[in-house]
Design a protein around this motif. Structure first.
Motif, PDB file in Angstrom:
ATOM      1  N   ALA A   1      25.246  31.607  41.174  1.00 59.72           N
ATOM      2  CA  ALA A   1      24.802  32.032  42.562  1.00 59.72           C
ATOM      3  C   ALA A   1      25.901  32.866  43.133  1.00 59.72           C
ATOM      4  O   ALA A   1      25.832  33.219  44.515  1.00 59.72           O
ATOM      5  CB  ALA A   1      24.632  30.577  43.505  1.00 59.72           C
ATOM      6  N   GLY A   2      26.329  33.729  42.445  1.00 68.82           N
ATOM      7  CA  GLY A   2      27.288  34.710  42.918  1.00 68.82           C
ATOM      8  C   GLY A   2      28.487  34.218  43.703  1.00 68.82           C
ATOM      9  O   GLY A   2      29.354  35.109  44.208  1.00 68.82           O
ATOM     10  N   ILE A   3      29.087  33.065  43.295  1.00 72.62           N
ATOM     11  CA  ILE A   3      30.117  32.463  43.922  1.00 72.62           C
ATOM     12  C   ILE A   3      31.151  32.968  43.147  1.00 72.62           C
ATOM     13  O   ILE A   3      31.328  33.043  41.894  1.00 72.62           O
ATOM     14  CB  ILE A   3      30.002  30.890  43.774  1.00 72.62           C
ATOM     15  CG1 ILE A   3      28.969  30.304  44.653  1.00 72.62           C
ATOM     16  CG2 ILE A   3      31.619  30.205  44.165  1.00 72.62           C
ATOM     17  CD1 ILE A   3      28.988  30.468  46.077  1.00 72.62           C
ATOM     18  N   ARG A   4      32.388  33.548  44.118  1.00 65.95           N
ATOM     19  CA  ARG A   4      33.560  34.306  43.399  1.00 65.95           C
ATOM     20  C   ARG A   4      34.533  33.375  42.745  1.00 65.95           C
ATOM     21  O   ARG A   4      34.857  32.494  43.842  1.00 65.95           O
ATOM     22  CB  ARG A   4      34.088  35.175  44.287  1.00 65.95           C
ATOM     23  CG  ARG A   4      33.333  36.371  44.677  1.00 65.95           C
ATOM     24  CD  ARG A   4      33.644  37.219  45.885  1.00 65.95           C
ATOM     25  NE  ARG A   4      32.878  38.035  46.633  1.00 65.95           N
ATOM     26  CZ  ARG A   4      32.834  39.452  46.727  1.00 65.95           C
ATOM     27  NH1 ARG A   4      33.393  40.020  46.042  1.00 65.95           N
ATOM     28  NH2 ARG A   4      31.893  39.793  47.427  1.00 65.95           N
TER      29      ARG A   4
ATOM     30  N   GLY B   1      36.568  37.983  49.083  1.00 66.53           N
ATOM     31  CA  GLY B   1      35.192  38.206  49.765  1.00 66.53           C
ATOM     32  C   GLY B   1      34.998  39.625  50.167  1.00 66.53           C
ATOM     33  O   GLY B   1      33.898  40.015  50.435  1.00 66.53           O
TER      34      GLY B   1
ATOM     35  N   THR C   1      32.362  36.063  38.765  1.00 65.70           N
ATOM     36  CA  THR C   1      31.431  35.234  39.694  1.00 65.70           C
ATOM     37  C   THR C   1      31.288  34.136  38.706  1.00 65.70           C
ATOM     38  O   THR C   1      31.076  34.481  37.471  1.00 65.70           O
ATOM     39  CB  THR C   1      30.333  36.179  40.138  1.00 65.70           C
ATOM     40  OG1 THR C   1      29.668  36.600  39.079  1.00 65.70           O
ATOM     41  CG2 THR C   1      30.537  37.043  41.220  1.00 65.70           C
TER      42      THR C   1
ATOM     43  N   GLN D   1      38.090  33.054  44.565  1.00 59.94           N
ATOM     44  CA  GLN D   1      37.961  32.531  45.808  1.00 59.94           C
ATOM     45  C   GLN D   1      38.011  30.743  45.881  1.00 59.94           C
ATOM     46  O   GLN D   1      38.784  30.262  46.480  1.00 59.94           O
ATOM     47  CB  GLN D   1      36.652  32.764  46.732  1.00 59.94           C
ATOM     48  CG  GLN D   1      36.777  34.011  47.303  1.00 59.94           C
ATOM     49  CD  GLN D   1      35.691  34.249  48.345  1.00 59.94           C
ATOM     50  OE1 GLN D   1      34.391  34.425  47.655  1.00 59.94           O
ATOM     51  NE2 GLN D   1      36.003  34.854  49.317  1.00 59.94           N
ATOM     52  N   VAL D   2      37.203  30.303  44.721  1.00 53.21           N
ATOM     53  CA  VAL D   2      37.404  28.992  44.636  1.00 53.21           C
ATOM     54  C   VAL D   2      38.792  28.436  44.087  1.00 53.21           C
ATOM     55  O   VAL D   2      39.449  27.286  44.799  1.00 53.21           O
ATOM     56  CB  VAL D   2      36.324  28.593  43.555  1.00 53.21           C
ATOM     57  CG1 VAL D   2      36.222  27.007  43.267  1.00 53.21           C
ATOM     58  CG2 VAL D   2      34.960  28.791  44.124  1.00 53.21           C
TER      59      VAL D   2
ATOM     60  N   LEU E   1      41.839  34.291  49.210  1.00 54.38           N
ATOM     61  CA  LEU E   1      40.668  33.545  49.653  1.00 54.38           C
ATOM     62  C   LEU E   1      39.610  34.452  50.499  1.00 54.38           C
ATOM     63  O   LEU E   1      38.423  34.732  50.359  1.00 54.38           O
ATOM     64  CB  LEU E   1      40.842  32.333  50.326  1.00 54.38           C
ATOM     65  CG  LEU E   1      39.796  31.711  50.855  1.00 54.38           C
ATOM     66  CD1 LEU E   1      38.594  31.199  49.975  1.00 54.38           C
ATOM     67  CD2 LEU E   1      40.227  30.392  51.908  1.00 54.38           C
TER      68      LEU E   1
ATOM     69  N   LEU F   1      41.235  28.538  47.050  1.00 56.22           N
ATOM     70  CA  LEU F   1      40.883  27.395  48.055  1.00 56.22           C
ATOM     71  C   LEU F   1      41.564  26.334  47.348  1.00 56.22           C
ATOM     72  O   LEU F   1      42.245  25.326  48.174  1.00 56.22           O
ATOM     73  CB  LEU F   1      39.562  27.240  48.529  1.00 56.22           C
ATOM     74  CG  LEU F   1      39.319  26.007  49.467  1.00 56.22           C
ATOM     75  CD1 LEU F   1      39.831  26.546  50.785  1.00 56.22           C
ATOM     76  CD2 LEU F   1      37.711  26.119  49.609  1.00 56.22           C
TER      77      LEU F   1
ATOM     78  N   ALA G   1      33.658  44.164  43.349  1.00 51.32           N
ATOM     79  CA  ALA G   1      33.084  43.603  42.099  1.00 51.32           C
ATOM     80  C   ALA G   1      34.205  42.298  41.921  1.00 51.32           C
ATOM     81  O   ALA G   1      35.351  42.507  42.403  1.00 51.32           O
ATOM     82  CB  ALA G   1      33.400  44.391  40.898  1.00 51.32           C
ATOM     83  N   SER G   2      33.598  41.353  41.322  1.00 48.74           N
ATOM     84  CA  SER G   2      34.509  39.969  41.122  1.00 48.74           C
ATOM     85  C   SER G   2      33.887  39.322  39.940  1.00 48.74           C
ATOM     86  O   SER G   2      32.670  39.341  39.583  1.00 48.74           O
ATOM     87  CB  SER G   2      34.275  39.255  42.342  1.00 48.74           C
ATOM     88  OG  SER G   2      34.984  39.560  43.436  1.00 48.74           O
TER      89      SER G   2
END
Lengths: 195, 266
Positions: free
Chosen positions: B220-223, B210, B217, B226-227, B206, B230, B214-215
């Motif tokens: 809106a660019g949310i990776r 960030g 996504t 990471q979601v 997590l 979490l 590069a990820s």
């Protein structure tokens, strides 16, 4: 219910409440961090319109010009619009000798379709050495370029032979294979650069 | 960037070498930890069983990876069946290999009737150590680039000064490993180490995702990673809350027993 059992239940529920509080705090911090670190602007190196050249997956392949075995100059950029396989090799390298017939076989299949270019970049040798190799192993009908000063292998940071770069029609490196390949491995790389 | 490394005159491709090293570390750490967690008199047996399981998983994984790869290019392999036995490491499909290898290893362990919770604990620590090795591999090969930054410890890579995310990951995973190993040997209950690893690793990803250049996504660019991290972290903490409650209940029961014993002796 005895008083001891009541105390036990109270302790456990207190403990669970603490954990729930921790989870809530982590949830809030996690969501905040996810929002703050979101990718709004692609890293310049990885942007689709990036002009950064580097011998690395995702980057534009560094351009070069070398002479082929007939002495004619050949430039990598001239093949933009077609997927290109750049194979760094040498006649004395055993895995190069083993993989070359398969590479030639794939070239002959693909040449008729006209959608793929293969460039063999020979390291530190002259046209006569390549001719002897062709007489012994396989006659190569794709362009063989002579990197006699090893300048292109330095540009591409080649440290072992053979090394093969798979470059898409936009000039971007999509895969790099280290070591000798068989036909299946070559097709895997080619599948990443062809539509 | 070191695509190859030279050891004792041999030139080895970095990525496959470190992948093999990571698997060896995973296997060795898992076996040793399981041996320590075993009841007295069964340590050697549990260790040997775990080592056998990882060997079986490795062999099954290789077969699965080669068959998975052959399925993609079945016409070529039908024409030249001998390619199935090729020693070229490039012609291996990772996902089918992991699925078949993991299933084979797990099936063997279940048949040997080893407790799943202790297996999970030992495997979690093995995976943690293996992942630390893989993060070092990424550092050497230049994979998983960090985002550009102005931090004083940033290092130059591909036309920008970047976070050394691979080193961050190595340090954090090593710290997680040491902490979980200590807890596993001292006071963790069966299964607790596994869930603690899930929580810690999810927290690490997590944080570090960030900082990557590069990820994958979503909108809106949310990776996406990471979601998922979490969600996994919160799920692991939920499970650990019951371990914590049980531990506090046991502690209180012990305290009450000690108090009653004291009264009786008076």
């Amino acid at each position: 219910m005895t008083s001891e059992m009541m105390a036990l239940l109270t302790t456990r529920s207190t403990e669970i409440r603490r954990w729930r509080f921790l989870m809530t705090v982590i949830f809030v911090i996690g969501v905040a961090w996810i929002y703050m670190s979101r990718l709004t602007t692609p890293d310049a190196a990885f942007a689709l319109d990036s002009v950064l050249e580097a011998p690395l997956k995702g980057f534009l392949a560094p351009d070069f010009t070398l002479s082929d075995t007939a002495g004619q100059p050949v430039q990598l950029a001239a093949f933009k619009g077609r997927p290109v396989v750049v194979n760094f090799w040498a006649t004395w390298c055993p895995p190069c000798r083993r993989e070359m017939p398969a590479l030639e076989g794939i070239w002959r299949e693909q040449q008729a379709k006209g959608k793929l270019m293969i460039l063999g970049v020979d390291q530190g040798e002259n046209a006569a050495a390549v001719a002897r190799f062709e007489a012994q192993i396989v006659d190569m009908t794709f362009p063989v370029l002579l990197d006699q000063q090893n300048s292109v292998s330095v540009l591409y940071q080649v440290r072992a032979l053979p090394t093969t770069y798979f470059i898409d029609a936009n000039g971007r490196i999509r895969d790099i294979k280290l070591g000798g390949m068989d036909a299946a491995t070559m097709l895997d790389g080619i599948s990443k650069i062809q539509d | 960037m070191l695509p190859v490394i030279r050891i004792l005159g041999f030139t080895l491709p970095t990525a496959p070498f470190f992948a093999l090293l990571a698997f060896y570390v995973f296997s060795e750490v898992g076996a040793r930890v399981l041996g320590r967690l075993a009841p007295d008199g069964q340590r050697a047996q549990w260790q040997v069983t775990y080592s056998n399981a990882t060997l079986i998983a490795a062999l099954a994984g290789l077969i699965g990876a080669r068959l998975g790869y052959a399925a993609r290019f079945y016409q070529l392999y039908l024409e030249t069946p001998a390619l199935l036995l090729s020693l070229r490491p490039g012609s291996l499909a990772i996902l089918p290999g992991l699925l078949l290898g993991g299933s084979a290893g797990l099936f063997y362990l279940v048949r040997k009737q080893l407790p799943l919770t202790r297996l999970a604990d030992a495997t979690a620590l093995g995976v943690c150590a293996g992942l630390a090795v893989l993060s070092m591999r990424n550092f050497l090969t230049g994979d998983d680039l960090g985002a550009a930054t102005t931090m004083p410890w940033a290092w130059e890579q591909w036309a920008a000064r970047r976070h050394p995310v691979q080193l961050y990951e190595f340090v954090l995973l090593t710290g997680v490993f040491v902490l979980l190993l200590w807890r596993a040997y001292t006071r963790a209950r069966a299964g607790e180490t596994f869930w603690s690893f899930i929580a810690c690793y999810s927290g690490v990803e997590l944080l570090l995702e960030g900082l990557r250049a590069a990820s994958w996504t979503w909108s809106a660019g949310i990776r996406g990673v990471q979601v998922l991290a979490l969600v996994a972290l919160l799920a692991a903490l939920y499970v650990l809350s019951f371990y914590g409650a049980a531990a506090s209940g046991i502690a209180q029961t012990n305290e009450q027993s000690a108090t009653l014993s004291g009264k009786g002796s008076v």
